[in-house]
Design a protein around this motif. Structure first.
Motif, PDB file in Angstrom:
ATOM      1  N   LYS A 255       0.549  -1.281  -0.097  1.00  0.00           N
ATOM      2  CA  LYS A 255       0.286   0.028  -0.236  1.00  0.00           C
ATOM      3  C   LYS A 255       0.990   0.549   0.411  1.00  0.00           C
ATOM      4  O   LYS A 255       0.775   2.256  -0.630  1.00  0.00           O
ATOM      5  CB  LYS A 255      -0.942   0.250   1.041  1.00  0.00           C
ATOM      6  N   LEU A 256       1.547   1.673   0.220  1.00  0.00           N
ATOM      7  CA  LEU A 256       3.002   2.321   0.965  1.00  0.00           C
ATOM      8  C   LEU A 256       3.625   2.534  -0.308  1.00  0.00           C
ATOM      9  O   LEU A 256       3.843   3.462  -1.225  1.00  0.00           O
ATOM     10  CB  LEU A 256       4.152   2.136   1.574  1.00  0.00           C
ATOM     11  N   ALA A 257       3.788   1.791  -1.376  1.00  0.00           N
ATOM     12  CA  ALA A 257       4.611   1.727  -2.644  1.00  0.00           C
ATOM     13  C   ALA A 257       3.427   1.767  -3.619  1.00  0.00           C
ATOM     14  O   ALA A 257       3.623   2.581  -4.603  1.00  0.00           O
ATOM     15  CB  ALA A 257       5.166   0.605  -3.247  1.00  0.00           C
ATOM     16  N   ARG A 258       2.291   1.948  -3.616  1.00  0.00           N
ATOM     17  CA  ARG A 258       1.307   2.330  -4.315  1.00  0.00           C
ATOM     18  C   ARG A 258       0.869   3.530  -4.266  1.00  0.00           C
ATOM     19  O   ARG A 258       0.531   4.382  -5.061  1.00  0.00           O
ATOM     20  CB  ARG A 258       0.077   1.211  -4.131  1.00  0.00           C
ATOM     21  N   GLY A 259       1.136   4.467  -3.051  1.00  0.00           N
ATOM     22  CA  GLY A 259       1.607   5.857  -2.331  1.00  0.00           C
ATOM     23  C   GLY A 259      -0.328   5.663  -2.076  1.00  0.00           C
ATOM     24  O   GLY A 259      -0.644   7.069  -2.048  1.00  0.00           O
ATOM     25  N   GLU A 260      -0.824   4.756  -1.431  1.00  0.00           N
ATOM     26  CA  GLU A 260      -2.119   4.515  -0.748  1.00  0.00           C
ATOM     27  C   GLU A 260      -2.173   5.302   0.814  1.00  0.00           C
ATOM     28  O   GLU A 260      -3.042   5.511   1.015  1.00  0.00           O
ATOM     29  CB  GLU A 260      -2.709   3.340  -1.119  1.00  0.00           C
ATOM     30  N   LEU A 261      -1.220   5.228   1.370  1.00  0.00           N
ATOM     31  CA  LEU A 261      -0.636   6.041   2.741  1.00  0.00           C
ATOM     32  C   LEU A 261      -0.119   6.749   2.668  1.00  0.00           C
ATOM     33  O   LEU A 261       1.327   6.706   1.473  1.00  0.00           O
ATOM     34  CB  LEU A 261      -0.272   4.337   3.336  1.00  0.00           C
ATOM     35  N   ALA A 262       0.308   7.813   3.554  1.00  0.00           N
ATOM     36  CA  ALA A 262       1.502   8.392   3.729  1.00  0.00           C
ATOM     37  C   ALA A 262       1.970   8.437   4.275  1.00  0.00           C
ATOM     38  O   ALA A 262       2.883   8.759   3.791  1.00  0.00           O
ATOM     39  CB  ALA A 262       0.279   9.747   4.554  1.00  0.00           C
ATOM     40  N   GLY A 263       2.526   7.251   5.383  1.00  0.00           N
ATOM     41  CA  GLY A 263       3.464   6.712   5.567  1.00  0.00           C
ATOM     42  C   GLY A 263       3.335   6.332   6.733  1.00  0.00           C
ATOM     43  O   GLY A 263       1.904   6.491   6.789  1.00  0.00           O
ATOM     44  N   ALA A 264       4.103   5.432   7.266  1.00  0.00           N
ATOM     45  CA  ALA A 264       4.319   4.633   8.393  1.00  0.00           C
ATOM     46  C   ALA A 264       5.806   4.634   8.965  1.00  0.00           C
ATOM     47  O   ALA A 264       6.806   4.775   8.427  1.00  0.00           O
ATOM     48  CB  ALA A 264       3.884   2.973   7.779  1.00  0.00           C
ATOM     49  N   VAL A 265       5.761   4.447  10.731  1.00  0.00           N
ATOM     50  CA  VAL A 265       6.528   4.509  11.560  1.00  0.00           C
ATOM     51  C   VAL A 265       6.997   3.285  11.973  1.00  0.00           C
ATOM     52  O   VAL A 265       5.466   2.714  12.990  1.00  0.00           O
ATOM     53  CB  VAL A 265       6.991   5.181  12.133  1.00  0.00           C
ATOM     54  N   LEU A 266       7.268   2.352  11.588  1.00  0.00           N
ATOM     55  CA  LEU A 266       7.301   0.624  12.370  1.00  0.00           C
ATOM     56  C   LEU A 266       9.083   0.502  13.078  1.00  0.00           C
ATOM     57  O   LEU A 266       9.814   0.734  12.489  1.00  0.00           O
ATOM     58  CB  LEU A 266       7.530  -0.516  11.684  1.00  0.00           C
ATOM     59  N   ASP A 267       8.699   0.290  14.488  1.00  0.00           N
ATOM     60  CA  ASP A 267       9.576   0.072  15.310  1.00  0.00           C
ATOM     61  C   ASP A 267       9.038  -1.402  15.888  1.00  0.00           C
ATOM     62  O   ASP A 267      10.729  -1.659  17.157  1.00  0.00           O
ATOM     63  CB  ASP A 267       8.949   1.274  16.581  1.00  0.00           C
ATOM     64  N   VAL A 268       8.958  -2.159  15.183  1.00  0.00           N
ATOM     65  CA  VAL A 268       9.455  -3.810  15.690  1.00  0.00           C
ATOM     66  C   VAL A 268       9.080  -5.066  14.883  1.00  0.00           C
ATOM     67  O   VAL A 268       8.404  -4.480  13.620  1.00  0.00           O
ATOM     68  CB  VAL A 268       8.136  -4.101  16.897  1.00  0.00           C
ATOM     69  N   PHE A 269       9.977  -5.349  14.838  1.00  0.00           N
ATOM     70  CA  PHE A 269       9.827  -6.485  13.236  1.00  0.00           C
ATOM     71  C   PHE A 269      10.248  -7.699  13.216  1.00  0.00           C
ATOM     72  O   PHE A 269      10.914  -8.100  14.891  1.00  0.00           O
ATOM     73  CB  PHE A 269      11.095  -5.566  12.890  1.00  0.00           C
ATOM     74  N   GLN A 270       9.968  -8.837  12.451  1.00  0.00           N
ATOM     75  CA  GLN A 270       9.976 -10.373  13.359  1.00  0.00           C
ATOM     76  C   GLN A 270      10.793 -10.264  12.469  1.00  0.00           C
ATOM     77  O   GLN A 270       9.955 -10.677  10.841  1.00  0.00           O
ATOM     78  CB  GLN A 270       9.022 -10.874  13.146  1.00  0.00           C
ATOM     79  N   PRO A 271      11.800 -11.146  12.022  1.00  0.00           N
ATOM     80  CA  PRO A 271      12.883 -11.451  13.627  1.00  0.00           C
ATOM     81  C   PRO A 271      13.427 -10.276  13.523  1.00  0.00           C
ATOM     82  O   PRO A 271      13.417  -8.825  12.254  1.00  0.00           O
ATOM     83  CB  PRO A 271      13.935 -12.488  12.974  1.00  0.00           C
ATOM     84  N   GLU A 272      14.376  -9.786  14.237  1.00  0.00           N
ATOM     85  CA  GLU A 272      15.290  -8.213  15.330  1.00  0.00           C
ATOM     86  C   GLU A 272      16.309  -8.920  14.984  1.00  0.00           C
ATOM     87  O   GLU A 272      17.183 -10.061  15.640  1.00  0.00           O
ATOM     88  CB  GLU A 272      14.516  -7.689  16.101  1.00  0.00           C
ATOM     89  N   PRO A 273      17.457  -7.760  14.443  1.00  0.00           N
ATOM     90  CA  PRO A 273      17.425  -7.552  13.659  1.00  0.00           C
ATOM     91  C   PRO A 273      16.469  -7.561  11.822  1.00  0.00           C
ATOM     92  O   PRO A 273      16.805  -8.722  12.206  1.00  0.00           O
ATOM     93  CB  PRO A 273      18.951  -6.591  13.650  1.00  0.00           C
TER      94      PRO A 273
END
Length: 330
Positions: A255-273
């Motif tokens: 959705k971000l790549a298509r420009g449908e959302l203004a942006g996102a901030v992600l602080d958590v992932f799987q796996p980490e790092p």
């Protein structure tokens, strides 16, 4: 147990950030702040399981974010209470390994102030379209983007515990309306309204910003699925400081790549790092934070102060704070 010396074992893991290490220095400082209770304790400190097997034989209490599950009661006949160093216990679920007579508490409540600041930052930068502006800067392009203030916009906060309330306070400071999505459909202030999870699809289309703070449980896994992300209005933005499997990151990335959302901030992932070859790194208008939104360098000192407060309750026969509900998993 009233007058006996009690054994506390502290277990740390070198692979975790130093912020979470339970060191001899940290223990000495905390013991000075709680002298009377500390005198009741014999303390052992282990790293990566080096003395864990021996410590379990006599430990009454343990602070350990990854306690051993296999034959725990057999290996630890005196163990009465485990304290985790973090708030999330999704890595310990299901709790079928936990003996019925053993308490498990987490560090819920330690993260709210930092979460508030981080959400204030995240909502502000997303509202200002800072990721787009920085991309233009790197491309040496002068492309102004004009946005209205956050005031009057709607922030939907999924989960309204310690982190969620921090997010709510941040949103209110910016003048936004806050809708909380909770298991019960109820939420304390600063929420302006609250709905149960069963009605999440009714509020997602209203969101200018969605902030995910809920713990990971079987019920919250993939809660923001591809279909639910599609309910967000064009130009909405998302922040996740909870757990990554709550959100379908692949659908979000598309959705971000298509420009449908203004942006996102992600602080958590799987796996980490986050692996260096992950496509998330290069997703347009996505800010990757290395799991830093909610933790403070004073973390261990505050954890130990909390634990001492709970020890006083334990010795008095009172209910422990942050006692995990075995059925809910948090």
């Amino acid at each position: 147990m009233r007058n006996s010396v009690l054994h506390l074992h502290l277990e740390s893991y070198r692979k975790r950030p130093a912020l979470f290490h339970l060191t001899e220095e940290d223990w000495r400082a905390a013991a000075k702040r709680h002298r009377a209770l500390a005198k009741r304790l014999r303390v052992t400190i282990g790293w990566d399981g080096d003395v864990l097997g021996q410590a379990l034989k006599t430990a009454d209490f343990m602070i350990n974010n990854t306690p051993p599950k296999e034959r725990l009661r057999e290996r630890a006949p005196r163990l009465r209470w485990i304290q985790t160093t973090g708030a999330g216990i999704d890595g310990l679920l299901p709790l079928d390994w936990l003996p019925n007579d053993m308490a498990l508490t987490n560090n819920r409540g330690a993260h709210g102030p930092k979460a508030e600041e981080s959400c204030l930052m995240a909502i502000s930068l997303l509202n200002a379209r800072l990721p787009q502006l920085l991309a233009h800067q790197r491309a040496h392009e002068w492309k102004p983007i004009y946005t209205a203030p956050v005031a009057g916009k709607t922030v939907v906060v999924i989960g309204f515990g310690d982190l969620g309330q921090g997010a709510g306070r941040a949103a209110k400071k910016l003048g936004a309306r806050v809708i909380a999505v909770t298991r019960s459909g109820k939420a304390a202030r600063p929420a302006d309204a609250a709905v149960p999870v069963s009605r999440i699809e009714a509020v997602l289309p209203k969101a200018d910003f969605v902030v995910v703070t809920t713990p990971l449980t079987p019920e919250t896994r993939n809660l923001l699925s591809r279909g639910r992300l599609d309910l967000l209005k064009h130009g909405a933005a998302l922040v996740n400081i909870g757990r990554s499997p709550v959100v379908d990151y692949e659908a979000l990335r598309e959705k971000l790549a298509r420009g449908e959302l203004a942006g996102a901030v992600l602080d958590v992932f799987q796996p980490e790092p986050l692996p260096a070859n992950s496509p998330i790194w290069d997703t347009p208008n996505l800010v990757v934070l290395p799991h830093v939104s909610c933790d403070d360098p004073r973390y261990v000192g505050r954890l130990l102060d909390f634990w001492f407060g709970n020890l006083e309750r334990f010795l008095a026969g009172r209910k422990l704070v942050n006692l995990i509900d075995r059925k809910r998993g948090y």
